[in-house]
Design a protein around this motif. Sequence first.
Motif, short mmCIF file in Angstrom:
data_model
loop_
_atom_site.label_atom_id
_atom_site.label_comp_id
_atom_site.label_asym_id
_atom_site.label_seq_id
_atom_site.Cartn_x
_atom_site.Cartn_y
_atom_site.Cartn_z
N VAL A 459 0.84 -1.20 0.00
CA VAL A 459 0.00 0.00 0.00
C VAL A 459 0.88 1.25 0.00
O VAL A 459 1.80 1.37 0.80
CB VAL A 459 -0.94 0.01 1.21
CG1 VAL A 459 -1.83 1.25 1.19
CG2 VAL A 459 -1.79 -1.25 1.23
N PRO A 461 0.02 5.15 0.32
CA PRO A 461 -1.01 6.17 0.47
C PRO A 461 -0.59 7.54 -0.05
O PRO A 461 -1.44 8.42 -0.24
CB PRO A 461 -1.24 6.21 1.99
CG PRO A 461 0.07 5.78 2.56
CD PRO A 461 0.64 4.78 1.60
N TRP A 467 -4.30 6.77 -3.23
CA TRP A 467 -3.94 5.42 -2.80
C TRP A 467 -3.63 4.51 -3.98
O TRP A 467 -4.31 4.52 -4.99
CB TRP A 467 -5.06 4.81 -1.97
CG TRP A 467 -5.19 5.42 -0.61
CD1 TRP A 467 -5.72 6.63 -0.30
CD2 TRP A 467 -4.77 4.84 0.62
NE1 TRP A 467 -5.65 6.86 1.05
CE2 TRP A 467 -5.08 5.76 1.65
CE3 TRP A 467 -4.17 3.63 0.96
CZ2 TRP A 467 -4.81 5.53 2.98
CZ3 TRP A 467 -3.90 3.38 2.30
CH2 TRP A 467 -4.20 4.32 3.30
#
Length: 819
Positions: A459, A461, A467
């Motif tokens: 991930v 962000p 994202w």
Amino acid sequence: MRTILSILFCLFVVVPAFSQEFYQLRGFVYSESNEPIPGVTVRVVNAGTGTITDKDGRYQIKLLEGLNRISVSSMGYQTEVFEVVAAKNLVKNIYLKIDQKQLDEVVVKVKKKDYSYEVIKHVLQRKDSLLNQYQNYRAKAYIKSVERLETKKVTPKKDDDTPAKVEDALKKPVLTDSIPKLNLFECQLIRHQSRTGQQKEEREAVKRIGDQSTLFFKSVTDGEFNLYQNHQKIAKIGDNEITSPLSDLTFLSYRFQLLKYYIDGPHKIYQIKVIPRELGNALYEGTIEVIEDEWVLRNVDLQITKRGLLRYDEFGVKQQFELVQGRWIPTRVTYHWKVKEGNTKKAGKTEVLHSDYAFDLTLPKRFFGDEVGVTTAEAYKRDTTFWEQIRPQPLTKDEQKFIKERERLEALVNSKAYLDSIDKIFNRITFPKVVYLGIGHINREKKMTWHFDPVLGLVDPLAIGGWRVRYGAGFYKRQENRKQLWFNSNLGYGFKNKDIIGFVNVSYFYNPLKVSNISLSMGSGFNIINGAATISDIARRSNFYRNQYINLTHRTELFNGFYFSAQAYYETRSDLSNFQFSSLGDRIFNNNTPQPFPTTHIYRTVFGIEYTPRQLYLREPNEKVILGSNYPTFGLNIDRAWPVSGKNTNVYTKLSASIRQTFNVGIIGTSEYRISAGKFLDTTSLAVMDYSYMRGGDRYFFSPAMYTYQLIPQTFPVFNWHLETHYVHQFNGFLTSKIPLLNKTKIREMAGGGFLYVPERKFQYSELYFGLNRIFKIGRERIRLGAYYVIGQSNTFGVSNGVKFSIEPYNAAKNTWSF
């Protein structure tokens, strides 16, 4: 400081002169003993200009046409004044005489005249003959360097995921508490040295065990302490040259005290205490022993003052001289040091024993060249029997125990059963590896390693467009001959824009002896429009664009010091006007909008050469170790974007050239300069990312001085030719060491300046800066923090000034600062 600032002003402020003709006066400044004198002030009295000599005593200065009055001065020497008539470029070498009156005044100030001063005077009178005892020599040298480690024990938390069998496997190759923890280096070599200090060595046997980073004198090229020379420059120890207690101006730097004398055979020997006068200079303290009538050194036991040290906390040298074939030579040298790195304390000692001297040999014409050392292919393969036969003195019991245990462990860790067990442990998939460490897979037989990103790396962000999920993997293979292959890749998906980005990189280091590398990369994603943007602008949306690219690069050394590089690059460029962004960028920046431009393609080739004359190096069996050069590095690049029919392509041709160098100016400190120029030869079709940019200054941060200017209000593009000059001098405590109280703070001083000329904008800018910095030790790292006052002047915005702050890490491998 006034002199240095005057010099900087002369270097970087352009003064128009329409009718006056200029000529060059150049040469060297020497002492009476024919040693170059760095840091000498050479002034043209009638013009009010001046310069200082470099580490080799070299100077160069402009003269007005006609009669010029030249003044040459340096502390401790008589000022030399002469006149020259400039009608052409001139060459003149200058010899300065010692100001004996000034030195005698220092000696007379001693309350009770100590006989040690007379002894030192006798040695100084013999220096010239001692420095010319031979034209060259050959000798066998045995080197043993040992560090003892003391580590503060930290009880680790047991990983519940590690099974007992794994713990048992890991414990086997660990030194037990009864075995001393050492780093060790052993070497036997044949060395040659000329009277002028040129070196050449052949290492016949080498043994390395443990961390070698702080071991001193693993090669003759690490530097030696010839106290008969005025200064010693040892890059691995500190930034400054160290003033010898037997320098021509020793009485300005040292006090002496006769401790005792004793009889050794036919010799009467004086033992003299050496006391530095200035707390902050790079000086010695300790004792020296001098033989009466011969007036030569017999023994030396000196430590370098802490202000002269950078990498070590303590450092000292011992020398023992003997009469060999009518010449007084250091046959035994011992170095000792202490250094603390995090929780580990190191105490080290290197012993160097010379034997089998031969003097004034008939050598081939170019025997001493750029290759200053070579290690034979058999050097690293010597067995225990060989070492036992060649050691001039036996190992200590601790060293014997340590080497025996390490040889046992080496046999163990190289066994197939052990390697298989370690591979099994490394390749085991565990929860920590999956979540935050990353998963690895190794095949030692094929010397291959794979790595896969952990879950936490999935991930992102803070990615452009909000994202994003991504995943990456890498591969590495190292061959026995030091050839290396890298592969890494990454793939990502953005939720807000439903786009896929990624890259694949492959790099092959295929010739270690020529430092040759070829790499291929391709992918799609985002790129920066202006890499020279200030910190406040670098992350703005207007500084990014979408791209798809293929990039092929190659770099190799054609002959010593001469490097050729080539690049072939294709890229499709699109703006971000239809791209959706997260709200984070709007909260950080005002008017944070993308820069619109039409989609274009570029087919680009870049060819470059870089040349460093007289680049010194060591040749290992499968590696070339670059040591540096006393000459500048010259660079030339031509960047061409080619037209392609049927596509909206960018087309241009850009030429750029540069020269850069770092050099020492004796005890005065270290200088660095960079001069560069560039010009677009063709601007048929340029995109914003193709521009040449002049970087604006950051508000508080002192940006890298060799590539940027501190007070230009904003970054701007340049399309025609431009000239950049940058200069920085680190005094390394030369001035602050002479100021009471301040000399105890370890604060150092720096000054520099720069000049920029952009004719197309009719823009001239010059700046001067000076300030203070201090080196801090954080664990194993050295950090230099600084605060500087900058004053700039431009023909467009006038005079401005400001205070800037810097933080620079130290590169211990290269003995350099980041900028």
